[in-house]
Structures are given as C-alpha cells and as structure tokens.
Scaffold this motif. Structure first.
Motif, short mmCIF file in Angstrom:
data_model
loop_
_atom_site.label_atom_id
_atom_site.label_comp_id
_atom_site.label_asym_id
_atom_site.label_seq_id
_atom_site.Cartn_x
_atom_site.Cartn_y
_atom_site.Cartn_z
N PRO A 87 -0.75 -0.68 -9.81
CA PRO A 87 -0.56 -1.97 -9.12
C PRO A 87 -0.36 -1.80 -7.61
O PRO A 87 0.06 -0.74 -7.14
N VAL A 88 -0.66 -2.87 -6.88
CA VAL A 88 -0.45 -2.90 -5.42
C VAL A 88 1.00 -2.54 -5.11
O VAL A 88 1.93 -2.99 -5.79
N THR A 105 -3.44 -3.99 -0.90
CA THR A 105 -4.11 -5.19 -1.42
C THR A 105 -5.63 -5.00 -1.42
O THR A 105 -6.32 -5.49 -2.32
N TYR A 106 -6.14 -4.28 -0.40
CA TYR A 106 -7.59 -4.13 -0.28
C TYR A 106 -8.06 -2.73 -0.65
O TYR A 106 -9.12 -2.30 -0.25
#
Ligand SMILES: [Mg+2]
Length: 265
Positions: A87-88, A105-106
């Motif tokens: 996960p982020v 996030t990216y």
C-alpha cells in the motif's frame, strides 16, 4: 541461538493481541520480510506471490493511525515494489538493507544508491566471478542488483548447488568481502549493510516506540538482534533463531498478521 520451539502459535497470538490492545505502544513499526514470510517460498523468485491474508493485513495496517509499515527484503527495491504491491506509504528496504524506497501515490519513490569508483569496480568483479560460478551448471543463475550480485542455486541438483556455492563463497573470500549465505543463495554486496542496520536506522528516523519484525531466513537474524525486550521478533518456519516468537510457515504467520490487523483496524 536456540532451536525454535515446534509449536508456539499460542504465544504469538497472545503477544500480538496484547500489542493490538495497548495504545501506549505507539508509534508501532511493523517491518516484514517478504519471501518465506508473506509469500510462500517457490523455486523461481519470479513466481513468488503474496498470500491473500497478507495483502489484506497490509492494507489494514497502512490505514491504521500510529502504525508504520515497512517491507524488508533481499530483493531489489524495484523488484520488491512490483512483486509485493504494498500500500501507499509503505517503506521498502531492499537488497538486505542496501536500498531504500517508499510506495508513493504515483509509484515507487526510490532513494539513489551511490557507488564510489572502488565499489563500482568491485561490483564488476563480483558479477563476473559469480557468472563464472554459474557457467555450465544447470539450474544455477546470477542476479545483478544495484550494489550486489546474487548466485541462485535453488533449482540446481544438490551436488551442483554445493559446487557453485563453494565457488561463490571462495570468490567472496578472495575479494575480501563477507558473503551473505542464505537459503539457496550466495549474495556478495559491495556496500556493507544488513537488514539489522537498515531496521535500526528506520526505527530511529520514524521514532517508533515498538517494532514488530517477522522473517524466515538467516539474514533476518540481524534484524531480530536489534530488537529490545518490548519489541516482537517472529521467526517464520524452521531453523535456529534469536527471535522470541515463532510460527510454522507463511500461512500461519499471515493468518496471525491478518487477525492482528483486524484487531487494530
Ligand atoms: Mg525471507
């Protein structure tokens, strides 16, 4: 080190439940090895898959306030990022502590590794030497990482694996470098780090009050050794260990982890 007890799942479950129930023991750093801990060991590292219970647990842990999540692996950070789909916000420690990144996030935010000219030259010698150890030996192959090369022997016949391993260890000796000799791998790194160094540094940076660390291999013992009496060290699978807690295999560990994450969530 002492031999791990055959069954200690009750003790592990109780320790995790107590940790989940105690809001004073925060921030909590949950740092987990990947292969053999969150994913069952497989012959080809490219076939490795995280167990569904682990994926569920990581997603919950990542959104729990006061909990910091890290994966700590012998894989390169790029490989670990692609493989684990963490996960982020998850910190990724790769190459046994030689590489660091974070799931953004990216995509992967990767810290650069800088080799000095001596290390760069040494890395070429290590890669060439291990390639020579693999040559002509069925099932033996070499993986090249940013600051290391790794001889893999898991798919080779035992006598072939033994000969290749001996040649890899002799190469490390001749270059004056300590090799990491794990399960069916000889890794020779030109930057000295261990999972323990990386875990201790991360803990300080994050100001974690408590650490939960789980791993299955000899390289994880360095991380266990940095933990204190109020931390939780979990050995996954058979083998001698300094960890206080133990569970049978990745499936039993991930079931515990999922329960722990639900209790926190
Ligand atoms: Mg492992």
């Amino acid at each position: 080190m002492t031999a791990a007890p055959a069954t200690a799942d009750g003790e592990l479950g109780a320790a995790l439940a107590a940790l989940a129930d105690d809001p004073e023991r925060r921030p909590l750093l949950v740092a987990l090895d990947f292969d053999g801990t969150l994913a069952p060991l497989v012959d080809d590292p490219d076939d490795s898959r995280m167990l569904p219970a682990a994926a569920d647990a990581l997603a919950r842990l990542a959104r729990t306030p006061g909990v910091l999540l890290a994966l700590v692996s012998g894989r390169s950070v790029v490989d670990l990022h692609r493989r684990a789909g963490a996960p982020v916000g998850t910190v990724l420690i790769g190459s046994h502590g030689n590489e660091r990144g974070r799931v953004g996030t990216y995509g992967l935010e990767r810290d650069a590794i800088r080799l000095d000219p001596d290390q760069a030259e040494l890395l070429v010698a290590v890669g060439a030497g291990l390639t020579a150890a693999a040559r002509g030996r069925d099932g033996v192959w070499v993986q090249h990482k940013p600051a290391a090369a790794v001889l893999h022997t898991r798919m080779a016949a035992p006598d072939v694996a033994r000969a290749a391993t001996a040649q890899g260890l002799a190469l490390a000796d001749s270059l004056g470098i300590a090799a990491l000799h794990g399960k069916d791998v000889v890794e020779i790194a030109v930057v000295l780090a261990s999972k323990g160094d990386a875990l201790a540094a991360l803990r300080t940076e994050l100001g974690a009050a408590v650490v939960l660390y789980a791993g299955d291999d000899t390289t994880d013992e360095h991380a266990f050794a940095t933990l204190g009496p109020t931390d939780l060290a979990v050995k996954v699978g058979p083998g001698a260990t300094v960890a206080r807690l133990h569970t049978a295999d990745p499936r039993t560990f991930c079931a515990h982890l999922a329960e722990f994450a639900r209790a926190l969530d």
